[in-house]
Design a protein around this motif. Sequence first.
Motif, short mmCIF file in Angstrom:
data_model
loop_
_atom_site.label_atom_id
_atom_site.label_comp_id
_atom_site.label_asym_id
_atom_site.label_seq_id
_atom_site.Cartn_x
_atom_site.Cartn_y
_atom_site.Cartn_z
N SER A 128 -1.65 4.44 9.74
CA SER A 128 -2.29 3.13 9.62
C SER A 128 -2.66 2.88 8.17
O SER A 128 -2.69 3.81 7.34
N ASP A 129 -2.96 1.62 7.85
CA ASP A 129 -3.38 1.29 6.48
C ASP A 129 -4.64 2.05 6.09
O ASP A 129 -4.78 2.51 4.95
N THR A 130 -5.58 2.20 7.04
CA THR A 130 -6.82 2.92 6.74
C THR A 130 -6.54 4.38 6.40
O THR A 130 -7.13 4.94 5.45
N GLN A 131 -5.64 5.01 7.14
CA GLN A 131 -5.29 6.40 6.86
C GLN A 131 -4.61 6.55 5.50
O GLN A 131 -4.92 7.46 4.73
N VAL A 132 -3.67 5.63 5.19
CA VAL A 132 -2.96 5.70 3.91
C VAL A 132 -3.95 5.49 2.77
O VAL A 132 -3.90 6.18 1.73
N ARG A 133 -4.87 4.56 2.94
CA ARG A 133 -5.87 4.28 1.91
C ARG A 133 -6.72 5.53 1.62
O ARG A 133 -6.96 5.89 0.47
N GLU A 134 -7.16 6.20 2.68
CA GLU A 134 -7.99 7.39 2.51
C GLU A 134 -7.20 8.51 1.85
O GLU A 134 -7.72 9.24 1.00
N LEU A 135 -5.91 8.64 2.22
CA LEU A 135 -5.08 9.68 1.62
C LEU A 135 -4.86 9.43 0.14
O LEU A 135 -4.92 10.37 -0.68
N ILE A 149 3.70 10.25 -2.56
CA ILE A 149 3.28 10.28 -1.15
C ILE A 149 4.16 9.34 -0.35
O ILE A 149 4.22 8.14 -0.63
N SER A 150 4.84 9.87 0.62
CA SER A 150 5.70 9.08 1.49
C SER A 150 5.22 9.25 2.93
O SER A 150 5.08 10.39 3.41
N VAL A 151 4.93 8.15 3.60
CA VAL A 151 4.43 8.20 4.97
C VAL A 151 5.31 7.35 5.88
O VAL A 151 6.00 6.43 5.41
N LEU A 180 0.84 -1.20 0.00
CA LEU A 180 0.00 0.00 0.00
C LEU A 180 0.88 1.26 0.00
O LEU A 180 0.61 2.22 -0.73
N ARG A 181 1.94 1.24 0.80
CA ARG A 181 2.85 2.39 0.84
C ARG A 181 3.64 2.52 -0.47
O ARG A 181 3.97 3.63 -0.89
N TRP A 182 3.93 1.40 -1.10
CA TRP A 182 4.60 1.42 -2.41
C TRP A 182 3.71 2.09 -3.45
O TRP A 182 4.19 2.86 -4.28
N LEU A 183 2.39 1.82 -3.38
CA LEU A 183 1.48 2.52 -4.28
C LEU A 183 1.51 4.03 -4.03
O LEU A 183 1.37 4.83 -4.97
N GLY A 184 1.70 4.43 -2.77
CA GLY A 184 1.76 5.84 -2.46
C GLY A 184 2.92 6.55 -3.13
O GLY A 184 2.81 7.71 -3.53
N ASP A 187 4.81 12.21 21.24
CA ASP A 187 5.75 13.12 20.58
C ASP A 187 6.00 12.70 19.13
O ASP A 187 6.23 13.55 18.26
N LYS A 188 5.97 11.40 18.88
CA LYS A 188 6.21 10.92 17.52
C LYS A 188 5.12 11.40 16.56
O LYS A 188 5.40 11.82 15.44
N ILE A 189 3.87 11.35 17.03
CA ILE A 189 2.76 11.84 16.20
C ILE A 189 2.84 13.36 16.06
O ILE A 189 2.55 13.91 14.99
N ARG A 190 3.28 14.05 17.10
CA ARG A 190 3.42 15.50 17.00
C ARG A 190 4.46 15.87 15.94
O ARG A 190 4.25 16.80 15.14
N LEU A 191 5.58 15.16 15.89
CA LEU A 191 6.60 15.43 14.88
C LEU A 191 6.06 15.18 13.47
O LEU A 191 6.37 15.93 12.53
N THR A 192 5.24 14.13 13.32
CA THR A 192 4.65 13.85 12.01
C THR A 192 3.68 14.96 11.61
O THR A 192 3.64 15.38 10.44
#
Length: 714
Positions: free
Chosen positions: A549-556, A542-544, A533-537, A629-634
């Motif tokens: 999550s897979d659901t978030q990447v799919r929606e993006l 799009i690099s994540v 899924l990330r390879w399709l991005g 903090d990891k999510i804040r950096l993202t």
Amino acid sequence: MNGTFRFFAWNNHADWAKGQTANLEMTPEGLTVGRTPKYVLKRTISFDPHLEMAAIRDIAMGEQKTLYLLDAAAKLWVYHYDIEDRVLLQDQGHGLFGPQALIAYAAHSLCVADRGVTAYSITNAQAVWQLDEWRGISIHPLAVTAAHGLLYVLIPTQVTQDSGGRLKVPADTDLVCLIIQPSSGAIIGDFSPQPLTTTGVGDLLRMRDDFCLAVSAGNHTSDATDTDDYQINLLCTHTGRFLRYTQSGRLIHYSTLLSPQKASSFAIDASNRLYVSDGRYAPGEKEDDRFIQCIGETIDSHTPLPGFRGAARKLLIDSADRLFVLHRKKELAVLEPELRTQTMEGSGLAEGMFLATSVDSTETEMRWHKLILDADIPKETQIQVSVYYADHKRVMIGERYVDLDAYIMDETISLHEKWRNLRPLYSKPIISPKDALFLDAKGRYNARGRYLWLFIHLVASEQTAPVLRSARVFFPGMSLLSFLPGIYQEEERSRDFLERFLSLFGTFLDGMEGQIDQISRLFDVDVTTGGHLRWLGTWLGISVDDTWSDTQVRELLKEAPTLYRKRGTKQALERILQIYTGKRPWILEHFQLRSLREHPAYRRLADELFGEAPYTFCVILPSSAIPSDKIRLTVEQIIGEQKPAFTEAKLVIMEPWMYLDSHSYLGVNSYVSEPTALTIDERTAMPNHTVLIDVGLDHRLGLHTRLEFDSKLE
């Protein structure tokens, strides 16, 4: 290969229902051995024998992870077991009660039952109320407990005094259970727990070890009344008798839990399971066989808890079902429930069984090809598979013929007994097969029959169990040997070996052909997962990172074309942050704050909160959307990538409370409500214009210390 394989599969709940299971459960991951909460020893709380605390005589469960302790010097202690801190609540020499008293916590008070019942404030140890008699009878408690906002006290109806001044309870004395409102001390109910009476003349203080009280949730039936909401449980430890009553005093259960002189205390968890401790004396040279017994809600099965061994003076269970065991003079054992593999009834082993009904190939003498299991098999676990093939369904069991499918689905026969009778028909078990050929009784690749029956045995360890996602059986039997010259098939032993040897390469070839057939799934954003899924991005730039999550990447990915058209706008940034955090952000731009900056009194505050540069904007998100903090950096990285190049962005994490001159917004994280009266109990209230003050107590440690107001640290 020549021809096409067909197959039968078991991969969902409906498939597994076509057979009989034992000790198995269907989870989202697949079929596995059932799991159940089991108590595990987590820690032991030891009180230093050199400190001022004497041996512990009684304990009570409070709120906010607190325990109340009564020691042999009649001192009361508050112990916060989460931070391992203790505070003296009542020192010795007070003369209010003795070390043989009983304690229970209720309604922010500690109730002490000795000669009468007294409730003490947990903040200053002052007496709140005292109860000395009931209907002209002096109250001398034998047992006490508190639950669901009420206090329960068991008392004898007659107490005498011998020549030495010791209190005695005559033989055959009736008992009464008082139900008390702990906030006021009012007796709101009582009943006599018939047929229980005292069996002989006994010392009152010693008899307090003979009775235990606990309250459990009632069975809510259609004809239940309010008084049946909770049930009062009474254990007579010296006889082992257990009685259960409604709050109106109706006896609903009577039995003997343990042998006389064995039980010492009991507690009840949120699922109405009983835990009874063993108080027998055990010589030191013998192996300790004293366990806490877990007894089901129906009081018909006893299971020892392996997490604790030894005598126990008292058991308590808190709201999180943690089990506290007072087992030595200055030691408490803490047991917590953890999911462990469930043992199967009958064998006592961590295992599960599935016995399938037949699958029909519709052709006699069908040659079955192979079995493929999709499963996770951790270390120290196994999946064993046995198979039976036949052209008909009737088999001989004992001295009669039965239809095998009907026999398998017969619910009057246990699966253990079925397998014991059918084991001679089935093949030797294949151990943890992922891909295995079907062999006949002589070990040749020539398993034949119209019907096939499958038996799957899952063997687990105490903590882990195999998970079976699917099982597939393929037919008819084919191999790559058909592509070789006929000379390789002339000799029977050579042909059988070559067929089995070439099946390895056939498996590799089948796997590659299956991947090629399904390659289109890798390009379907709704189907592919993980790295694909990330390879399709990356195709869309799009690099994540791994916080997506897979659901978030799919929606993006689905919204990428629209977001690219709006890149650099407020709408695009809002939508991407909403996809990632699940919360829609508030984005405030400089021009939106113009009216605030035009007011001289608010200009400085606006610059501090939102920035003074004209090309600065604020992104406001609630703290619940940024848990680490990891999510804040993202989030900061997303803002940096999506903002216009000439602008600066400020991320504001909004906390769920009001703080003046900070990011507090009415209707968002702050609310204004109508003033209301403060109600203390059913008889006391404070009007809304009352102000509580403490005159002359400033600068006092333990009373009123306010850092940065009237005190400071140096």
